[in-house]
Design a protein around this motif. Structure first.
Motif, mmCIF file in Angstrom:
data_model
loop_
_atom_site.group_PDB
_atom_site.id
_atom_site.type_symbol
_atom_site.label_atom_id
_atom_site.label_comp_id
_atom_site.label_asym_id
_atom_site.label_seq_id
_atom_site.Cartn_x
_atom_site.Cartn_y
_atom_site.Cartn_z
ATOM 1 N N THR A 1 63.292 23.336 30.655
ATOM 2 C CA THR A 1 64.157 23.236 29.470
ATOM 3 C C THR A 1 63.509 24.010 28.316
ATOM 4 O O THR A 1 62.283 24.128 28.248
ATOM 5 C CB THR A 1 64.341 21.763 29.079
ATOM 6 O OG1 THR A 1 63.065 21.125 29.060
ATOM 7 C CG2 THR A 1 65.215 21.046 30.095
ATOM 8 N N THR B 1 64.469 16.283 38.037
ATOM 9 C CA THR B 1 64.667 16.532 36.616
ATOM 10 C C THR B 1 63.911 17.763 36.176
ATOM 11 O O THR B 1 63.186 18.374 36.949
ATOM 12 C CB THR B 1 64.181 15.298 35.808
ATOM 13 O OG1 THR B 1 64.501 15.490 34.438
ATOM 14 C CG2 THR B 1 62.707 15.103 35.946
ATOM 15 N N SER C 1 65.749 19.375 25.428
ATOM 16 C CA SER C 1 66.256 18.776 26.656
ATOM 17 C C SER C 1 67.364 17.796 26.285
ATOM 18 O O SER C 1 67.549 17.467 25.120
ATOM 19 C CB SER C 1 65.145 18.017 27.380
ATOM 20 O OG SER C 1 64.088 18.882 27.726
ATOM 21 N N ASP C 2 68.091 17.330 27.309
ATOM 22 C CA ASP C 2 69.160 16.369 27.040
ATOM 23 C C ASP C 2 68.612 14.972 26.758
ATOM 24 O O ASP C 2 69.280 14.143 26.154
ATOM 25 C CB ASP C 2 70.115 16.287 28.244
ATOM 26 C CG ASP C 2 70.908 17.573 28.384
ATOM 27 O OD1 ASP C 2 71.026 18.304 27.388
ATOM 28 O OD2 ASP C 2 71.409 17.834 29.495
ATOM 29 N N ASP D 1 65.055 15.930 30.989
ATOM 30 C CA ASP D 1 66.519 15.816 31.034
ATOM 31 C C ASP D 1 66.881 14.478 31.655
ATOM 32 O O ASP D 1 66.314 14.078 32.655
ATOM 33 C CB ASP D 1 67.108 16.939 31.900
ATOM 34 C CG ASP D 1 67.482 18.154 31.065
ATOM 35 O OD1 ASP D 1 67.277 18.109 29.848
ATOM 36 O OD2 ASP D 1 67.970 19.135 31.646
ATOM 37 N N LYS D 2 67.865 13.835 31.110
ATOM 38 C CA LYS D 2 68.450 12.578 31.591
ATOM 39 C C LYS D 2 67.549 11.370 31.332
ATOM 40 O O LYS D 2 66.416 11.480 30.984
ATOM 41 C CB LYS D 2 68.807 12.595 33.089
ATOM 42 C CG LYS D 2 69.811 13.645 33.459
ATOM 43 C CD LYS D 2 71.146 13.327 32.819
ATOM 44 C CE LYS D 2 72.029 14.551 32.627
ATOM 45 N NZ LYS D 2 71.626 15.820 33.134
#
Lengths: 154, 154
Positions: free
Chosen positions: A115, B53, B130-131, B153-154
């Protein structure tokens, strides 16, 4: 680090800025980074991990150029680098790396992208700590300069 | 981003600085990064890519602390951040991430590391795009402060 890695990244940045921001940016001669220190005010960085190699990518902008891209992409020009600008630089980093990834995959060179990370701070410098040589690609525009750096192990 | 990700990174930085530099660093309370901007003078960043991830890791130091670590690891204390210091920060970034990677692999959480990137520049800030939520872990020492940021992420 192979020379054919240069063009996909270079073409991808030009393409992203033309299509997303209607902004023409002029590539100057790519060269190996040797002792030169390239400074920027806001940079997007992303790690690359592939079966053959790993590496890192960065794209750095002078503040005024980043603000003008913001203006053209989103119709607003903040007076300095704020969270919207770092979001935009993160997106550009993803798009440029993703574009180069597709072009390189066609040549049989695959990698996954981590990311993005965005750094902001006046005149910061970035040093890629891979084993391979670092290629630097400078760009000029009427609003300021930008540069890409890429580095792969071996 | 799970809470059990915190300790491996935290323990790994403490361990690296104790063993490599005989320097005690005191962890403060980790927290979610929300609107806070953590500044540093020299930072090591690394991208993380795994089957479940992807994410990113950074460790930032105040200049004086980085120079003292340099002094203790290599017996020389430059007057400002130079290439030896960025090399050292790149190495620390690799060691801390590698240590955390081993601890997390034991829990069944695997990722590959990209190559480290070092940023230098007075009071720069780092934003992980990142998310997932960003966890920040501050550290104090008599020579200055440091902090780790991680995001998946996540």
């Amino acid at each position: 680090m192979r020379v054919e890695f240069v063009n996909p990244f270079l073409a991808s940045l030009v393409n992203v800025l033309t299509t997303m921001a209607q902004l023409e940016i002029e590539p100057e001669k790519p060269h190996l980074k040797k002792g030169t220190v390239a400074k920027g005010d806001v940079s997007g960085l992303i790690g690359l991990v592939g079966p053959q190699t790993k590496g890192s990518f960065s794209v750095s902008f002078e503040e005024n150029l980043a603000l003008e891209i913001m203006n053209r992409m989103l119709g607003e020009k903040p007076s300095s680098i704020n969270e919207e600008v770092t979001d935009m630089v993160g997106e550009i980093t993803n798009m440029v790396t993703g574009g180069a990834k597709r072009l390189l995959a066609e040549k049989g060179f695959d990698f996954d992208m981590a990311t993005p990370i965005v750094v902001s701070g006046r005149d910061h410098t970035i040093t890629h700590k891979s084993d391979g040589p670092i290629i630097i690609m400078p760009f000029k525009s009427q609003f300021g300069s930008a540069h890409i750096e890429i580095c792969f192990d071996k």
